[in-house]
Design a protein around this motif. Structure first.
Motif, mmCIF file in Angstrom:
data_model
loop_
_atom_site.group_PDB
_atom_site.id
_atom_site.type_symbol
_atom_site.label_atom_id
_atom_site.label_comp_id
_atom_site.label_asym_id
_atom_site.label_seq_id
_atom_site.Cartn_x
_atom_site.Cartn_y
_atom_site.Cartn_z
ATOM 1 N N ILE A 125 1.307 8.647 3.422
ATOM 2 C CA ILE A 125 0.363 8.307 2.362
ATOM 3 C C ILE A 125 -0.067 6.857 2.526
ATOM 4 N N GLY A 126 -1.398 6.659 2.590
ATOM 5 C CA GLY A 126 -1.969 5.317 2.711
ATOM 6 C C GLY A 126 -2.356 4.790 1.342
ATOM 7 N N ALA A 182 -2.607 10.655 5.885
ATOM 8 C CA ALA A 182 -2.869 10.688 7.330
ATOM 9 C C ALA A 182 -4.289 10.223 7.637
ATOM 10 N N GLY A 183 -4.766 9.229 6.899
ATOM 11 C CA GLY A 183 -6.080 8.651 7.140
ATOM 12 C C GLY A 183 -7.251 9.411 6.556
ATOM 13 N N ILE A 231 -2.730 12.611 -6.462
ATOM 14 C CA ILE A 231 -3.186 11.286 -6.046
ATOM 15 C C ILE A 231 -4.643 11.351 -5.608
ATOM 16 N N ASN A 232 -5.314 10.239 -5.766
ATOM 17 C CA ASN A 232 -6.614 10.021 -5.165
ATOM 18 C C ASN A 232 -6.374 8.914 -4.147
ATOM 19 N N GLY A 233 -6.420 9.268 -2.877
ATOM 20 C CA GLY A 233 -6.109 8.282 -1.851
ATOM 21 C C GLY A 233 -6.166 8.884 -0.465
ATOM 22 N N TYR A 234 -5.408 8.290 0.436
ATOM 23 C CA TYR A 234 -5.431 8.677 1.843
ATOM 24 C C TYR A 234 -4.113 9.304 2.273
ATOM 25 N N GLY A 292 0.809 -1.189 0.000
ATOM 26 C CA GLY A 292 0.000 0.000 0.000
ATOM 27 C C GLY A 292 0.850 1.248 0.000
ATOM 28 N N GLY A 293 0.199 2.365 -0.053
ATOM 29 C CA GLY A 293 0.890 3.635 -0.015
ATOM 30 C C GLY A 293 1.415 4.052 -1.366
ATOM 31 N N LEU A 294 2.336 4.982 -1.342
ATOM 32 C CA LEU A 294 2.943 5.520 -2.550
ATOM 33 C C LEU A 294 4.451 5.457 -2.380
#
Length: 97
Positions: free
Chosen positions: A19-20, A45-46, A40-43, A1-3
């Protein structure tokens, strides 16, 4: 996961802190004359959202929350800094900045 990011043609990789899960990544025109902007499209810090980094993932700016349920693609504008096109699942293409 992550980047993850490589600076030596994929010889080694380093995770970008904070980054999650990321579902879409794209690149756009840099703020200055060289390099690129990362979207990015993502998380981060949650917190889910669309984010922009002008310094290769060191700092992130959260773009305003779109009212789009299903984002399926993201494309950074290579002519205009900070602009991103957002593809949806049947609702057309939106732009964010």
């Amino acid at each position: 996961g992550g980047l993850w990011r490589s600076t030596n043609s994929a010889g080694t990789w380093a995770a970008i802190a904070g980054i999650g899960k990321v579902t879409e990544v794209s690149f756009g025109k840099a703020a200055s004359g060289t390099g690129y902007t990362v979207f990015i499209n993502g998380y981060k810090a949650g917190v889910k959202g669309i984010y922009r980094s002008d310094d290769y993932g060191v700092n992130w700016v959260k773009l305003p929350d779109p009212t789009i349920k299903d984002i399926i693609s993201l494309t950074g504008d290579r002519q205009n800094h900070g602009k991103v096109f957002i593809g949806t699942d049947g609702r057309g293409v939106f732009q964010g900045q």
